[in-house]
Scaffold this motif. Structure first.
Motif, short mmCIF file in Angstrom:
data_model
loop_
_atom_site.label_atom_id
_atom_site.label_comp_id
_atom_site.label_asym_id
_atom_site.label_seq_id
_atom_site.Cartn_x
_atom_site.Cartn_y
_atom_site.Cartn_z
N ALA A 183 0.87 -1.03 -0.04
CA ALA A 183 0.00 -0.08 0.07
C ALA A 183 0.78 1.21 -0.07
O ALA A 183 0.62 2.13 -0.80
CB ALA A 183 -0.93 0.01 1.21
N GLY A 184 1.64 1.35 0.83
CA GLY A 184 2.73 2.48 0.91
C GLY A 184 3.59 2.79 -0.41
O GLY A 184 3.45 3.95 -0.94
N ARG A 185 3.96 1.74 -0.85
CA ARG A 185 4.69 2.18 -2.08
C ARG A 185 3.75 2.38 -3.45
O ARG A 185 4.27 2.97 -4.12
CB ARG A 185 5.53 0.71 -2.44
CG ARG A 185 6.48 0.30 -1.57
CD ARG A 185 7.36 -0.82 -1.92
NE ARG A 185 8.17 -0.56 -3.22
CZ ARG A 185 9.01 -1.69 -3.66
NH1 ARG A 185 9.12 -2.78 -3.00
NH2 ARG A 185 9.98 -1.46 -4.43
N LEU A 186 2.64 1.82 -3.42
CA LEU A 186 1.58 2.06 -4.31
C LEU A 186 1.23 3.60 -4.34
O LEU A 186 1.28 4.06 -5.42
CB LEU A 186 0.47 1.22 -4.31
CG LEU A 186 -0.65 1.47 -5.35
CD1 LEU A 186 -0.14 0.93 -6.63
CD2 LEU A 186 -1.81 0.74 -4.82
N ASP A 187 1.17 4.03 -3.11
CA ASP A 187 0.84 5.56 -2.89
C ASP A 187 1.78 6.20 -3.60
O ASP A 187 1.44 7.33 -4.18
CB ASP A 187 0.65 6.15 -1.56
CG ASP A 187 -0.81 5.56 -0.94
OD1 ASP A 187 -1.91 5.60 -1.78
OD2 ASP A 187 -0.88 5.03 0.29
N ILE A 188 3.08 6.07 -3.22
CA ILE A 188 4.21 6.90 -3.90
C ILE A 188 4.24 6.68 -5.42
O ILE A 188 4.42 7.56 -6.15
CB ILE A 188 5.39 6.43 -3.23
CG1 ILE A 188 5.53 6.82 -1.68
CG2 ILE A 188 6.58 6.88 -4.20
CD1 ILE A 188 6.73 6.88 -1.09
#
Lengths: 315, 504
Positions: free
Chosen positions: B361-366
């Motif tokens: 999720a975190g990497r996808l946001d970036i």
């Protein structure tokens, strides 16, 4: 060694490919316009998404049609769509509307002649009361009728509310104004970013609308990088092109030939019949290393199937 | 188990206006800083830092007097910054006890904490005071803490000890003895009373406590009795607990207008650090962060960043805010930065052994933020079909990781897909009996083989527009044998032929 594959959803093609498209590799689907590349990619992405994964569609020529993707069975919420080369231009396109000017709708004032409005040069030639009669036809109020006189029924003048000519302002449209090179660059960078993020089951790089002279300028090292990244992240990269570009970096090269038409109905377009040839497929199982004297049975490497439009009934 | 009836920790932050302003300005800690309050000609120093006090500056000095010193840094008092700092302090205090009292003075923060019965949670009071001090230091502030059974004794101790950031413990029953050496000024004594006491030769609390009670009351009234009780550490206190609202806000005002994004991010990083500390103390995570920049002149530039999942990952937040501000830079230089955050529950994702691999999720946001920066906002996301018949209508929604399985059923029949041409490309059409017979598209000639249509299409049927579009489906064969299978549009208003889409 078992190499994982993902079914393309087309039986005849899957049997030629021995299961489907390779996972963790670059597959190139090449062919001219209208040869069925997009339908094939849609079908594959639908199968990938059905297995619970998410997919990305990098739309270099901004030609993705959400309606036909949904018709192919893609759950659109699980598809990341990247539109390349789209810049917002709010443009006002005047739409010409036709309406009669007011001058034609309001009756003109009755013209008074030289003497009585009868347009005679002399009172003797004057048509008596003509002017009043004419104006009476047009307007209801010139004379107040006398008591016993029979009244001519006058129709009330229709008030026409014609809209004045106006400019219909269309919503701001997004148009592609970037050059193909800039769009390809955006597409390749997007693919890089998505590959870095990882976790996408299939990544479709749609270069199908870009002329081959632009796509062939992409360095071969780029495709090799994608191949390595795909191997690492175990996602299938599908490349849609008009002409072979990825060369040896692609594990599978599928060449689509111009499609035949399906002529089932006389009134509506019912579909196409694409024909795909497997031009290269790495890691294909070979029987043995010993060369036989006789010519061995050759693999069938051509698949044919039918793509039907969503409005055509099932036959 | 002691049979104590009350135990208070008292928190005292002297020079609060200066401390609040210098909290995020570690670069100014080595220089003499003065906080001025009041209107421009008559402004006077209301708060100083240690360096300024050591160099001889005093409260109430005018600007001219201050400027006679070498290189003073003069700042304006900011009530807004003091308010957010006070909220942060009360929140830290609230971590140790639900009963917190705010007794702030004009230029000092005074807080009382009822810590009775917290021994099993935080250990003995000394431990509690030390960890409270640690948390306050993490906010960039320094404080005095005193712990006593009597509230006023604790308060006097916290005020009276000049050693900075120290913890004082008053043992039960020894309040009067411990307080005796403190000056009278630690009590809330008016100037007239102070003068009276001075004329009696009384300067210390011990001296005040030793005065005969009746004679003191006869001379100074009930106020005198109250002061004496405070000096001896016996005055009871009615604790009025407040419930500070949980508001995640922080603010930083700049001396000069700034327009460099990196400097802004530096300030945001410091504020974000503290917000994350505060929110994680409540076992929560930041769900969204709103950056409000007050622009030079008038105006506000506000951006909100909301990742898919609440997170306390500082680097992720910094990256997301950076990408957002890079895509939407402030139109002018800014003079103040305010950060407002919303808390959300810390997300727990249960990963299955056999569930398919999804993006983190975190990497996808970036990644999404980077893609937006690359191809433009509104061009990245999940496509969605609006419930309307307008041809070619679609919507791009925010891409979020789905939960559960897909509900779509896939038909066994392979479907023909369309490739939309955006915008439609012009095409030259040869007509025969008002029907297309041949066409010229992208420098190639085609002969129409099969023709279906026309179907009339237009905009919204509820509008008065006439049906101005004719749609033809056709298959055509080129001179070189290539097949074109397309959807042609004829604009009847302008009599223009366009290629709308290709069947592929």
């Amino acid at each position: 060694m078992v190499r994982p594959v993902v079914s393309s959803g087309i039986e005849s093609l899957d049997s030629v490919l021995k299961g489907g498209f390779p996972v963790g590799a670059v597959s190139e689907v090449t062919g001219p316009d209208c040869s069925g590349r997009t339908s094939l990619a849609h079908s594959l992405v639908a199968r990938v998404i059905e297995s619970g994964k998410v997919a990305a569609w990098i739309d270099v020529s901004d030609s993705f049609d959400a309606a036909s993707a949904a018709a192919a069975g893609i759950d659109l919420r699980r598809l990341l769509w990247v539109r390349c080369g789209v810049t917002e231009i709010s443009h006002l396109e005047p739409v010409r509307e036709f309406a009669l000017p007011d001058a034609y709708l309001i009756p003109s004032k009755p013209k008074r002649g030289l003497h009585g409005g009868g347009h005679g040069t002399h009172p003797r030639q004057e048509a008596k009361g003509l002017s009043n009669a004419v104006s009476g036809l047009l307007q209801g109020e010139p004379l107040s009728p006398r008591c016993a006189e029979s009244q001519r029924k006058l129709r009330p003048t229709q008030v026409t509310c014609a809209p004045a000519s106006r400019l219909a302002i269309s919503a701001p449209q997004r148009r592609s104004v970037l050059s193909p090179y800039e769009r390809i660059e955006q597409g390749l960078k997007s693919a890089d970013l998505i590959l870095q993020a990882g976790g996408f089951g299939a990544i479709v790089l749609d270069l199908g609308g870009i002329a081959p002279e632009f796509v062939s300028r992409v360095e071969l090292g780029m495709w090799h990088r994608y191949r390595v990244a795909a191997e690492r992240t175990q996602s299938s990269i599908i490349l849609l092109t008009q002409h072979v570009s990825a060369k040896s970096s692609a594990e599978l090269l599928l060449r689509l030939h111009p499609a035949e038409m399906v002529l089932n109905e006389a009134t509506v377009f019912t579909g196409t019949q694409p024909r795909a040839e497997v031009a290269r497929h790495r890691f294909q199982e070979r029987g043995s290393n010993v060369l036989p004297i006789r010519k061995p049975p050759q693999n069938a490497n051509i698949a044919c199937w039918q793509n039907r439009t969503s409005w055509a009934g099932q036959r | 188990m002691t049979n104590q009836t009350s135990l208070y920790a008292c928190l005292y932050l002297r020079e609060f206006p200066a401390q609040a302003l210098l909290r995020h300005r570690s670069d100014l800690h080595g220089s003499a800083c003065v906080v001025m309050s009041g209107e421009a000609p008559g402004e006077e120093a209301c708060s100083l830092n240690t360096k300024a006090r050591l160099s001889g500056m005093k409260h109430g000095m005018s600007r001219v007097e201050i400027e006679t010193f070498a290189k003073p840094i003069i700042m304006r008092r900011s009530i807004a910054i003091e308010t957010v700092t006070k909220a942060a302090l009360l929140e830290v205090a609230g971590n140790f006890s639900p009963r917190v009292e705010d007794l702030s003075e004009d230029t000092a923060f005074v807080g009382g904490i009822d810590i009775l019965g917290t021994r099993s949670l935080f250990g003995p009071p000394e431990e509690l005071a030390k960890s409270l001090l640690m948390q306050i230091r993490a906010l960039g502030l320094s404080a005095n803490i005193a712990v006593s059974r009597n509230f006023h004794a604790a308060l006097s101790f916290a005020k009276g000890f000049s050693r900075r950031a120290s913890v004082q413990m008053v043992n039960p029953g020894e309040e009067a003895a411990a307080l005796s050496s403190l000056p009278l000024t630690v009590l809330a004594v008016s100037a007239a009373q102070l003068e009276t006491f001075a004329s009696w030769g009384i300067y210390r609390l011990g001296q005040l406590a030793a005065l005969p009670e009746k004679q003191l009351i006869s001379r100074m009234g009930q106020e005198g009795k109250r002061l004496q009780q405070m000096a001896s550490g016996t005055l009871p206190h009615l604790f009025q607990a407040i419930e500070p609202p949980f508001r995640l806000e922080d603010r930083l005002e700049l001396d000069a207008p700034l327009h460099i994004l990196e400097s802004l991010l530096f300030g945001i990083r410091m504020m974000l650090n503290q917000l994350i500390t505060r929110v994680s103390a409540r076992v929560l995570a930041l769900a969204s962060v709103t950056v409000t920049l007050e622009l030079e002149g008038k105006g506000i530039h506000e951006r909100t960043v909301r990742p898919a999942l609440p997170t306390n990952d500082k680097e992720l937040w910094i990256k997301l805010i950076h990408l957002d501000l890079e895509g939407h830079p402030p139109p002018a230089a800014f003079v103040a930065i305010a950060l407002r955050a919303e808390p959300g529950s810390t997300s727990k994702v249960q990963l299955g052994l056999f569930s398919p691999q999804l993006p983190e999720a975190g990497r996808l946001d970036i990644t999404l933020a980077r893609l937006s920066a690359l191809v433009g906002e509104g061009n990245v996301g999940a496509p969605a079909l609006p419930d309307q018949h307008l041809p070619g209508s679609f919507r791009v929604e925010r891409f979020a990781l789905p939960s559960g399985h897909t509900s779509m059923g896939i038909s066994a029949i392979s479907r023909v897909s369309l490739r939309q041409l955006r915008p439609p490309e012009p095409v030259m059409v040869m007509l025969k009996d008002a029907r297309p017979e041949g066409l010229r598209f992208r420098t190639r000639r085609y002969v129409v083989e099969h023709l279906y249509g026309p179907w009339f299409a237009s905009g919204e049927w509820w509008n008065r527009d006439r049906y101005g579009l004719e749609q033809w489906d056709l298959t055509a064969r080129g001179e070189d044998g290539s097949i074109l299978c397309c959807c042609l549009m004829r604009d009847r208003v302008r009599n223009r032929w366009q290629m709308a889409a290709l069947y592929d």
